[in-house]
Motif scaffolding. Structure first.
Motif, short mmCIF file in Angstrom:
data_model
loop_
_atom_site.label_atom_id
_atom_site.label_comp_id
_atom_site.label_asym_id
_atom_site.label_seq_id
_atom_site.Cartn_x
_atom_site.Cartn_y
_atom_site.Cartn_z
N HIS A 254 0.68 -1.18 0.35
CA HIS A 254 -0.01 -0.65 -0.12
C HIS A 254 1.23 1.63 -0.03
N ARG A 274 -7.99 -0.75 3.37
CA ARG A 274 -8.16 -2.17 3.85
C ARG A 274 -9.36 -2.59 4.53
N ARG A 295 -7.02 -10.14 0.86
CA ARG A 295 -5.53 -9.17 0.42
C ARG A 295 -4.36 -10.04 -0.43
#
Length: 601
Positions: A254, A274, A295
């Motif tokens: 990220h 998230r 994820r």
């Protein structure tokens, strides 16, 4: 009686420094590291950032769509076309601490630098500093040196458009010998462009401009590696912007920003981002997917603008605002479900990716269980780890925590004796670790040493349980040492890429030579320093260190103390990682041999 007791402590010993003197004396408090320009975060780039931030703030507030920047040797020049500093306050705004409009939310609503220090620090730490403010056909100009005002001039007759011009030369008294690296400046300018859509920054003939903000950032980072078209969202008021997609890489990566400031340590906004992605995907598919399956492989970017950012450290690399949950999670969730409804092909690709992640996770669970059973039988503690008292979660000393990865017991022996046991841990490798490039993740669990290293760092599932702020590779400066560095970097980049992206990985720079005579000892990190020391010391004796194990614990302490030299590992972009690892660590031996033969000096 000791010397300390003989020193009289009375009113005469109390000193009061003016603000600019304090900046020069304690420059690290204001700009972090000094450096020589060889590191992306060295002080000379922080000075440039502070000046550019003011110009960016003008753009955010709707004034000035172009910023001009130039570099000529050591001189930086920045011209924006914002509102310009009020002419009667030009000198005060660049020289008096706690003076400025950043305290006024009507004038600047979304600024990171709320302390009124930035440009003052640039002024104080520059041998030459010039500022001109143009407003409505008039201007005020001021010249400074090391924070001291030399000359001012005002004039009512000017045909220059409104805005501010700043010119400065970082002071060699503070920074020593330094050099600006254009690639570091260009990287900052691209970030500014991505975060400020439709702003154009001109730098010595090149323009930095973005129409699609964070979507452009991700496209530049991963290029063709994305599995599906990027999901992109920007709020109408532009206070929230995000983008994400999936790749075939392990883990998640990220890029998060607050008011234009890169938060390398993430923070609450990244956590809520998230969470929003996870909730949106679960709702769309109507399945309670495991977070890890959703994820794994995500590459995302989020930018928020808020009026009162609270950071968890002075370096402003981790956001702490906890009242942002609803204003991030809800719009992210809604945008994700909307995106998947509108893109059925993408929805199918993403579902297949999540199902694949779930299958791999379940296969890995069996391998994990077996590895843990073997590790438990072998030892209750992690082999070859000398741990420290505090870890990254400690509120006071977490940022100091460091894990040194050494080669061999001789090197680790000196380091263990010399380290600070409160914040410095040591993991000793038995030899060269296995090259895991191209292997599945289960390969870690089949390799005792790399499994132990992963468990020592606390990163088996994700970085949320990372135990140390810095992971420092400490190997000999020879061919074998360089090979071990490459093998470890391959390990991190293959399975824990986020460690590198978030600036947790470093290489320890240790001296190659010791040059000394009866009066003085100097440690030299390169040939240039060695030659200088041999020239300046009379009758010197020179020792070449063949390895870290040859440096005694008494000597080693200073190399891992306050003056420790670290080289951090930085990525130009994510898409180059696989190509680089394939070339240097893959099975293309003939190509590497040809490259070496053609470039060997």
């Amino acid at each position: 009686m000791s010397t300390e007791q003989n020193v009289r402590y009375d009113e005469s010993k109390i000193k009061t420094l003016d603000s600019l003197e304090h900046i020069r004396l304690r420059s690290g408090m204001y700009i972090g590291r000094l450096g020589d320009g060889s590191h992306y975060d060295d002080g000379i780039y922080v000075l440039l950032k502070e000046v550019l931030d003011n110009s960016i703030d003008e753009f955010i507030m709707g004034s000035g769509r172009v910023i001009s920047l130039s570099l000529e040797e050591q001189t930086i020049r920045v011209r924006d076309y914002g509102r310009g500093i009020p002419l009667g306050k030009v000198v005060d705004c660049v020289s008096i601490i706690n003076t400025g409009a950043k305290y006024n939310n009507e004038v600047f609503q979304f600024s990171v630098g709320l302390n009124g220090i930035g440009t003052k620090a640039v002024n104080a730490l520059s041998s030459h500093f010039r500022v001109i403010s143009y407003r409505d056909g008039a201007y005020t100009e001021a010249f400074f040196s090391r924070g001291k005002l030399l000359h001012t001039e005002s004039n009512e007759g000017s045909d220059e458009p409104n805005g501010t011009y700043v010119e400065f030369i970082p002071d060699t008294e503070i920074f020593g010998t330094y050099e600006f690296r254009r690639e570091y400046i260009e990287k900052r300018l691209w970030n500014y462009a991505y975060l400020n859509r439709n702003l154009r920054i001109d730098f010595d003939g090149n323009s930095y401009y973005s129409r699609s903000g964070l979507k452009d950032l991700l496209n530049a980072e991963i290029e063709e590696d994305q599995l599906y078209d990027i999901c992109y969202y920007r709020a109408e008021d532009e206070r929230l912007e995000f983008a994400f997609t999936h790749t075939e890489n392990y883990g998640e990566t990220h890029f998060s920003f607050v008011n234009g400031q890169y938060t390398s340590g993430g923070g609450t906004h990244q956590s809520f981002f998230r969470e929003g992605i996870l909730r949106g995907i679960r709702e769309f598919y109507g399945k309670n997917y495991a977070a890890q399956d959703v994820r794994d492989g995500v590459v995302g970017a989020i930018s928020i603008r808020i009026m009162e950012p609270i950071f968890e450290s002075q370096t402003k690399n981790k956001l702490g605002n906890r009242d942002l949950r609803k204003q991030i999670v809800d719009p992210v969730k809604s945008a994700v479900t909307d995106f998947l409804h509108k893109n059925s092909d993408t929805a199918s690709i993403l579902e297949e990716k999540i199902d694949k992640n779930e299958k791999l996770r379940k296969e890995l669970a069996t391998v994990k269980k077996k590895a843990r059973t073997i590790a438990k039988k072998a030892s209750i503690k992690i082999p070859n780890l000398k741990d420290c008292k505090y870890h990254i979660t400690d509120p006071d000393r977490g940022e100091e925590t460091t894990l040194f990865i050494t080669e061999g017991l001789s090197a680790s022996g000196s380091m263990v004796s010399a380290r600070d046991p409160n914040t410095q841990a040591v993991f000793s490798l038995k030899g060269k670790p296995k090259n895991l490039f191209g292997h599945k993740r289960d390969a870690i669990y089949k390799n005792e040493e790399l499994y132990s290293l992963m468990m020592a760092m606390g990163i088996e599932d994700d970085l949320e349980h990372l135990r140390y702020n810095k992971i420092v590779i400490a190997t000999d400066a020879d061919v074998d040492g360089f090979h071990i560095r490459n093998l470890l970097l391959t390990f991190f980049l293959s399975y824990f890429e986020e460690l590198v992206v978030e600036n947790h990985i470093y290489i320890l720079d240790t001296p190659l030579f010791r040059v000394r005579n009866k009066k003085e000892t100097r440690y030299c990190y390169n040939e240039t320093e060695r030659i200088a020391a041999q020239t300046e010391l009379s009758n010197p004796e020179t020792t070449r260190f063949k390895g870290l194990g040859e440096i005694s614990p008494d000597e080693f302490g200073q190399f891992i103390g306050d003056t420790m030299r670290l080289v951090d590992i930085q990525l130009e972009s994510l898409h180059t990682v696989k190509q680089t690892l394939q070339f240097y660590m893959g099975k293309n031996t003939p190509q590497r041999r040809t490259f070496i033969e053609e470039n060997l000096v």
